[in-house]
Every structure is written in C-alpha cells, then in structure tokens.
Design a protein around this motif. Structure first.
Motif, PDB file in Angstrom:
ATOM      1  N   CYS A 161       0.820  -1.210   0.000  1.00 55.80           N
ATOM      2  CA  CYS A 161       0.000   0.000   0.000  1.00 55.80           C
ATOM      3  C   CYS A 161       0.855   1.261   0.000  1.00 55.80           C
ATOM      4  N   VAL A 162       1.976   1.253   0.729  1.00 55.58           N
ATOM      5  CA  VAL A 162       2.868   2.417   0.742  1.00 55.58           C
ATOM      6  C   VAL A 162       3.451   2.648  -0.650  1.00 55.58           C
ATOM      7  N   ALA A 163       3.967   1.584  -1.259  1.00 54.75           N
ATOM      8  CA  ALA A 163       4.563   1.727  -2.595  1.00 54.75           C
ATOM      9  C   ALA A 163       3.531   2.205  -3.613  1.00 54.75           C
ATOM     10  N   TYR A 164       2.359   1.606  -3.580  1.00 52.56           N
ATOM     11  CA  TYR A 164       1.323   1.974  -4.553  1.00 52.56           C
ATOM     12  C   TYR A 164       0.824   3.391  -4.305  1.00 52.56           C
ATOM     13  N   GLY A 165       0.520   3.700  -3.052  1.00 52.38           N
ATOM     14  CA  GLY A 165      -0.045   5.004  -2.740  1.00 52.38           C
ATOM     15  C   GLY A 165       0.902   6.150  -3.034  1.00 52.38           C
ATOM     16  N   LEU A 166       2.163   6.047  -2.582  1.00 42.24           N
ATOM     17  CA  LEU A 166       3.118   7.126  -2.814  1.00 42.24           C
ATOM     18  C   LEU A 166       3.379   7.341  -4.304  1.00 42.24           C
ATOM     19  N   THR A 167       3.440   6.242  -5.044  1.00 44.51           N
ATOM     20  CA  THR A 167       3.693   6.358  -6.488  1.00 44.51           C
ATOM     21  C   THR A 167       2.524   7.011  -7.207  1.00 44.51           C
ATOM     22  N   GLU A 168       1.313   6.646  -6.846  1.00 42.46           N
ATOM     23  CA  GLU A 168       0.151   7.268  -7.460  1.00 42.46           C
ATOM     24  C   GLU A 168       0.077   8.755  -7.103  1.00 42.46           C
ATOM     25  N   MET A 169       0.563   9.139  -5.929  1.00 41.55           N
ATOM     26  CA  MET A 169       0.575  10.554  -5.537  1.00 41.55           C
ATOM     27  C   MET A 169       1.451  11.393  -6.458  1.00 41.55           C
ATOM     28  N   VAL A 170       2.550  10.805  -6.952  1.00 43.52           N
ATOM     29  CA  VAL A 170       3.442  11.543  -7.858  1.00 43.52           C
ATOM     30  C   VAL A 170       3.138  11.219  -9.315  1.00 43.52           C
ATOM     31  N   LYS A 171       1.972  10.636  -9.560  1.00 38.40           N
ATOM     32  CA  LYS A 171       1.493  10.334 -10.918  1.00 38.40           C
ATOM     33  C   LYS A 171       2.358   9.313 -11.646  1.00 38.40           C
ATOM     34  N   GLY A 172       2.868   8.338 -10.904  1.00 35.90           N
ATOM     35  CA  GLY A 172       3.580   7.240 -11.536  1.00 35.90           C
ATOM     36  C   GLY A 172       2.689   6.012 -11.624  1.00 35.90           C
ATOM     37  N   TYR A 173       3.217   4.942 -12.196  1.00 37.37           N
ATOM     38  CA  TYR A 173       2.451   3.703 -12.309  1.00 37.37           C
ATOM     39  C   TYR A 173       2.618   2.882 -11.035  1.00 37.37           C
ATOM     40  N   GLY A 174       1.554   2.837 -10.231  1.00 37.76           N
ATOM     41  CA  GLY A 174       1.610   2.118  -8.970  1.00 37.76           C
ATOM     42  C   GLY A 174       1.829   0.629  -9.136  1.00 37.76           C
ATOM     43  N   PHE A 175       1.248   0.032 -10.184  1.00 37.91           N
ATOM     44  CA  PHE A 175       1.440  -1.398 -10.428  1.00 37.91           C
ATOM     45  C   PHE A 175       2.937  -1.707 -10.582  1.00 37.91           C
ATOM     46  N   LEU A 176       3.593  -0.899 -11.387  1.00 41.09           N
ATOM     47  CA  LEU A 176       5.024  -1.083 -11.634  1.00 41.09           C
ATOM     48  C   LEU A 176       5.813  -0.898 -10.340  1.00 41.09           C
ATOM     49  N   ALA A 177       5.428   0.105  -9.553  1.00 42.91           N
ATOM     50  CA  ALA A 177       6.143   0.410  -8.312  1.00 42.91           C
ATOM     51  C   ALA A 177       6.058  -0.739  -7.307  1.00 42.91           C
ATOM     52  N   VAL A 178       4.902  -1.372  -7.193  1.00 38.59           N
ATOM     53  CA  VAL A 178       4.741  -2.460  -6.223  1.00 38.59           C
ATOM     54  C   VAL A 178       5.667  -3.616  -6.566  1.00 38.59           C
ATOM     55  N   PHE A 179       5.719  -3.993  -7.825  1.00 38.98           N
ATOM     56  CA  PHE A 179       6.582  -5.108  -8.226  1.00 38.98           C
ATOM     57  C   PHE A 179       8.052  -4.755  -8.027  1.00 38.98           C
ATOM     58  N   VAL A 180       8.449  -3.538  -8.416  1.00 44.08           N
ATOM     59  CA  VAL A 180       9.837  -3.116  -8.239  1.00 44.08           C
ATOM     60  C   VAL A 180      10.189  -3.034  -6.758  1.00 44.08           C
ATOM     61  N   ALA A 181       9.253  -2.545  -5.934  1.00 47.66           N
ATOM     62  CA  ALA A 181       9.491  -2.475  -4.487  1.00 47.66           C
ATOM     63  C   ALA A 181       9.733  -3.868  -3.910  1.00 47.66           C
ATOM     64  N   ALA A 182       8.966  -4.842  -4.375  1.00 48.58           N
ATOM     65  CA  ALA A 182       9.158  -6.218  -3.903  1.00 48.58           C
ATOM     66  C   ALA A 182      10.530  -6.745  -4.301  1.00 48.58           C
ATOM     67  N   LEU A 183      10.950  -6.467  -5.541  1.00 46.97           N
ATOM     68  CA  LEU A 183      12.273  -6.895  -5.988  1.00 46.97           C
ATOM     69  C   LEU A 183      13.372  -6.221  -5.175  1.00 46.97           C
ATOM     70  N   ALA A 184      13.214  -4.904  -4.922  1.00 48.41           N
ATOM     71  CA  ALA A 184      14.229  -4.167  -4.165  1.00 48.41           C
ATOM     72  C   ALA A 184      14.297  -4.647  -2.724  1.00 48.41           C
ATOM     73  N   LEU A 185      13.143  -4.918  -2.139  1.00 39.34           N
ATOM     74  CA  LEU A 185      13.110  -5.448  -0.773  1.00 39.34           C
ATOM     75  C   LEU A 185      13.799  -6.798  -0.709  1.00 39.34           C
ATOM     76  N   ARG A 186      13.492  -7.637  -1.678  1.00 41.74           N
ATOM     77  CA  ARG A 186      14.086  -8.979  -1.715  1.00 41.74           C
ATOM     78  C   ARG A 186      15.600  -8.905  -1.873  1.00 41.74           C
ATOM     79  N   ALA A 187      16.074  -7.934  -2.677  1.00 39.68           N
ATOM     80  CA  ALA A 187      17.512  -7.810  -2.927  1.00 39.68           C
ATOM     81  C   ALA A 187      18.271  -7.293  -1.713  1.00 39.68           C
ATOM     82  N   THR A 188      17.561  -6.651  -0.781  1.00 40.42           N
ATOM     83  CA  THR A 188      18.222  -6.092   0.395  1.00 40.42           C
ATOM     84  C   THR A 188      18.869  -7.173   1.248  1.00 40.42           C
ATOM     85  N   GLU A 189      18.166  -8.271   1.418  1.00 39.13           N
ATOM     86  CA  GLU A 189      18.673  -9.402   2.205  1.00 39.13           C
ATOM     87  C   GLU A 189      18.078 -10.671   1.606  1.00 39.13           C
ATOM     88  N   PRO A 190      18.594 -11.101   0.441  1.00 45.49           N
ATOM     89  CA  PRO A 190      17.899 -12.119  -0.368  1.00 45.49           C
ATOM     90  C   PRO A 190      17.700 -13.467   0.299  1.00 45.49           C
TER      91      PRO A 190
END
Length: 415
Positions: A242-271
């Motif tokens: 919800c944070v990734a989607y909401g913040l991205t939609e606030m800046v007029k970005g694609y929330g769908f894309l942001a959620v998937f990228v956020a998951a990848l970035a989170l996973r890469a932090t400590e795989p």
C-alpha cells in the motif's frame, strides 16, 4: 431472507474453500479459478437470490478498486517469489516479451478490433491494451515457487517476471485510448509519450525502488531490537504494498510497476533471509482469498449480470484469435533467436493468461472517457477471460509436468 446474512455465510464458505480446494485440485487438470467462476455462475443463476449481481458497467468504481487491490497484492507476491537477481542478460526473455511481444499483441488486437468488431480507434486500442498483459493473479500456476524454491526454470521465471512488469507497461496504451476518446485525433501523441510513457514509468520504477530499499533497510538493517523482521508479522507485506502503490500514485507514476519493483528491491536487500517467506505467504493467502471472491463475482456476472449479453460471433472469433493466434504468435516472434528449446518457447508464448488486470483496465478507462460499444467491450473481454481461465487451467498442469520431465532428462543426459 436477510441479504447480509446470506453474503456473510457465502463469504465463510469462500474462505474455507480457499484453504481446502488447492489441495484437492492439485492433482487434477483443473484450477482454482475454474471452480470459482463455475461456483459464482451457479449461485447467481438463481433469480430469487437476494441482491442480484449487476453488470460491471453499473458499478465501475467498485469493480475498479476491487480488481486494483487484487492485482497489487498479487504483484507484491510475484516480486517476493523471484530469486534471480535483476539484470539485462538474466532477464533477457522478459525484456523480449515486454519490448516486442506485448506491442505486437496490442497492435494485432487493435487491428482486429477495428476490422472484425467494427470498433472505433479509441475502443479498439482500449480493448487491445486491456487484454495484452499476462495476468499476475491468474498466472500463479505457471509462476516460480516461494522464496528460495529451487524450481525457478526459464519458463516459470519468464512468465512470473513478465506478469509482474507488463501490467504497469500496458497502462500507457490504456491512457492512449483515453486520449483518443477525449481528443478524437492523434494531436496529443507527443504529450502522451512524455507523460504516460517517460514520466509515469520512470516515477513508477524510481518510487518502487526507493520504497523497497528504504523499507528493506528498516526491515533487515536496523539495530537488532528495532528490525521489522523481528516482528515475524507477514502482514507487513500488505503495508509495503500500500505504501509503494499510494506514494507512487501521488506523484502520478504507475503504482502497479512500483509495487513489483518495491518487492524486488526489498528482496535484494537481504535475499536469503527467512522473513521473505512469511511476507510471501501472507501476500499469497490474501491474494488467493481476494481472487476467489472476485472470480465468484465474475462467474455471477455471467449469469446474474448478463455480462455476455452483447457477445456476437465476431466477438467470439476475436477472443479465440486473441488466445490461439495473436498472443502465441507475438510471443514466439519476441523469443526468436533465444536459447530455450522450442517446447519452452511455445509454453511461454501460449500461457499468457488474461484475467483480473483486464477487468481493472476496462473499469478504469470507462470512468475516464466515453467509448462506443461499452457493453461489447465488456462481453468480449469477459468471454476471453472465461475461455482463458478454462483453457489455461486445464492445460497448465500436464504441460508443466511434461516440460519438467524433459528438463530432468536433459540434465541427466548432460551429467
């Protein structure tokens, strides 16, 4: 009979079936989505049932937000599943599907929409864009396993990563259709490209990466007593989504894309951390529950809401061409010159299941602009989704088993 009581009892049944049915259906050539749609169609076929389900066009806002929520939860789960590090060469098949196959699919479907269905350019582009993405919700049977799972073969990985990224990348074409419907000309294409393609994709990727890395640090790299991972709470996945989607939609970005990228970035932090498994399990359970509810309603819409009332033989032919010709051919063209054996290329090209994302795009666009033949768009998309659910649900288990068997034989022979 009180409608609320009926709905409450029905919800309880769906929750129980969500837990029980996957075990029962695992060894059968059936999928959970097939059962859900059939159940909904059966339930809402009774005319005296309290609160008869309406046609989706009558409740666009509800349909949009329900489908939106299911998709973003699914995207978080898909991103957490992927073990393979992000990279140009490692993800080469995914880039082929996104950069070649998806535009070809949209082009082919838009042409068919105009010439076979007689749609306007705006309506044809909308229908094509809505049907182009592989659905992350319904494609779970051909996706990779949970974090750390060893079965991350090329077919499963490619379909998982494609489904994770193409929902966001189909959005520019939905916005293009809206621009056509509002402007009635090609005058706004330059503005569309700058805003809908360049800015919104960049904002989606950038915000998703930022949220994923920041929350990854909070989760895994704070001093031991303050780490989010120490909570052991799987529902943190919902908060990240919800944070990734909401913040991205606030800046007029694609929330769908942001959620998937956020998951990848989170996973890469400590795989290798075990907490990823808990986050994934919660996201998967919530996704399955919401998916079942939505598919029961979809099945109900076919019998109680006359979803297919506007279906013509031309629309049925359009649907069959989309599933059996346009997507498989576009997928095969996109994979020309790559390494996988022909059987694996065929599987990647064929298993582009259509589903919840298509429902979202139609509901979203029809609220933002006036399109001709709205009921025909719904009937055509509904027919394709239903056929796709049955077709892919029946074929995916035996096909993947056969591919796994061939892969093991090849590894044994090489060894």
């Amino acid at each position: 009979m009180n409608a609320y009581v009926v709905v409450l009892a029905g919800f309880g049944v769906v929750v129980l079936l969500t837990a029980w049915l996957p075990m029962i259906l695992k060894e059968l050539p059936l999928s959970l989505p097939i059962f859900c749609v059939a159940l909904g169609a059966l339930i809402f076929a009774f005319p005296d049932l309290p609160g008869i389900i309406p046609h989706p066009s009558e409740e666009l806002a509800i349909v949009e937000h329900l489908s939106e929520f299911v998709v973003i939860i699914s995207l978080m789960g898909a991103g957490l599943k992927i073990d393979r590090p992000f990279g140009w060469r490692r993800w080469r098949l995914t880039w082929r599907l996104l950069g070649i196959s998806m535009p070809l699919t949209i082009l082919g479907l838009a042409w068919l929409g105009q010439n076979l269905l007689g749609l306007s350019l705006a309506a044809a582009v909308l229908l094509a864009a809505a049907l182009a993405p592989t659905d992350p919700v319904l494609a779970s049977d051909v996706q990779v396993g949970p974090p750390g799972d060893e079965e991350e073969d090329e077919v499963r990985f490619t379909l998982t990563s494609e489904a994770g990224l193409n929902d966001g990348l189909a959005f520019p074409f939905v916005l293009l259709a809206i621009a056509f419907a509002q402007e009635g000309s090609l005058a706004s294409v330059a503005e569309w490209f700058a805003y809908a393609v360049v800015w919104k994709i960049a904002a989606g990727v950038g915000m998703g990466y930022l949220v994923g890395r920041v929350l990854g640090w909070l989760t895994f790299h704070l001093p031991n007593r303050a780490k989010l991972s120490r909570t052991g709470a799987g529902f943190v996945a919902l908060g990240i989504t919800c944070v990734a989607y909401g913040l991205t939609e606030m800046v007029k970005g694609y929330g769908f894309l942001a959620v998937f990228v956020a998951a990848l970035a989170l996973r890469a932090t400590e795989p290798e951390h075990d907490y990823h498994q808990k986050l994934h399990d919660f996201a998967e359970e919530l996704e399955r529950l919401m998916m079942m509810m939505l598919l029961v309603l979809l099945g109900g819409a076919t019998t109680g809401g006359n979803l297919l009332a506007a279906l013509t033989w031309q629309a049925a032919a359009f649907g069959l061409l989309a599933l059996f010709v346009v997507r498989p051919l576009a997928g095969w063209i996109g994979l020309i010159g790559t390494d996988p054996p022909p059987g694996e290329k065929a599987a990647i090209s064929f298993f582009g299941i259509r589903g919840i994302g298509s429902i979202y795009y139609l509901a979203y666009a029809l609220q933002h602009a006036k399109f001709d033949n709205g009921h025909l768009l719904w009937s055509t998309a509904g027919f394709i989704i239903l056929v796709s659910i049955v077709l892919h649900g029946i074929t995916v288990t035996p096909t993947m088993r056969r591919l796994d068997y061939r892969r093991k034989l090849a590894i044994t022979a090489d060894g």
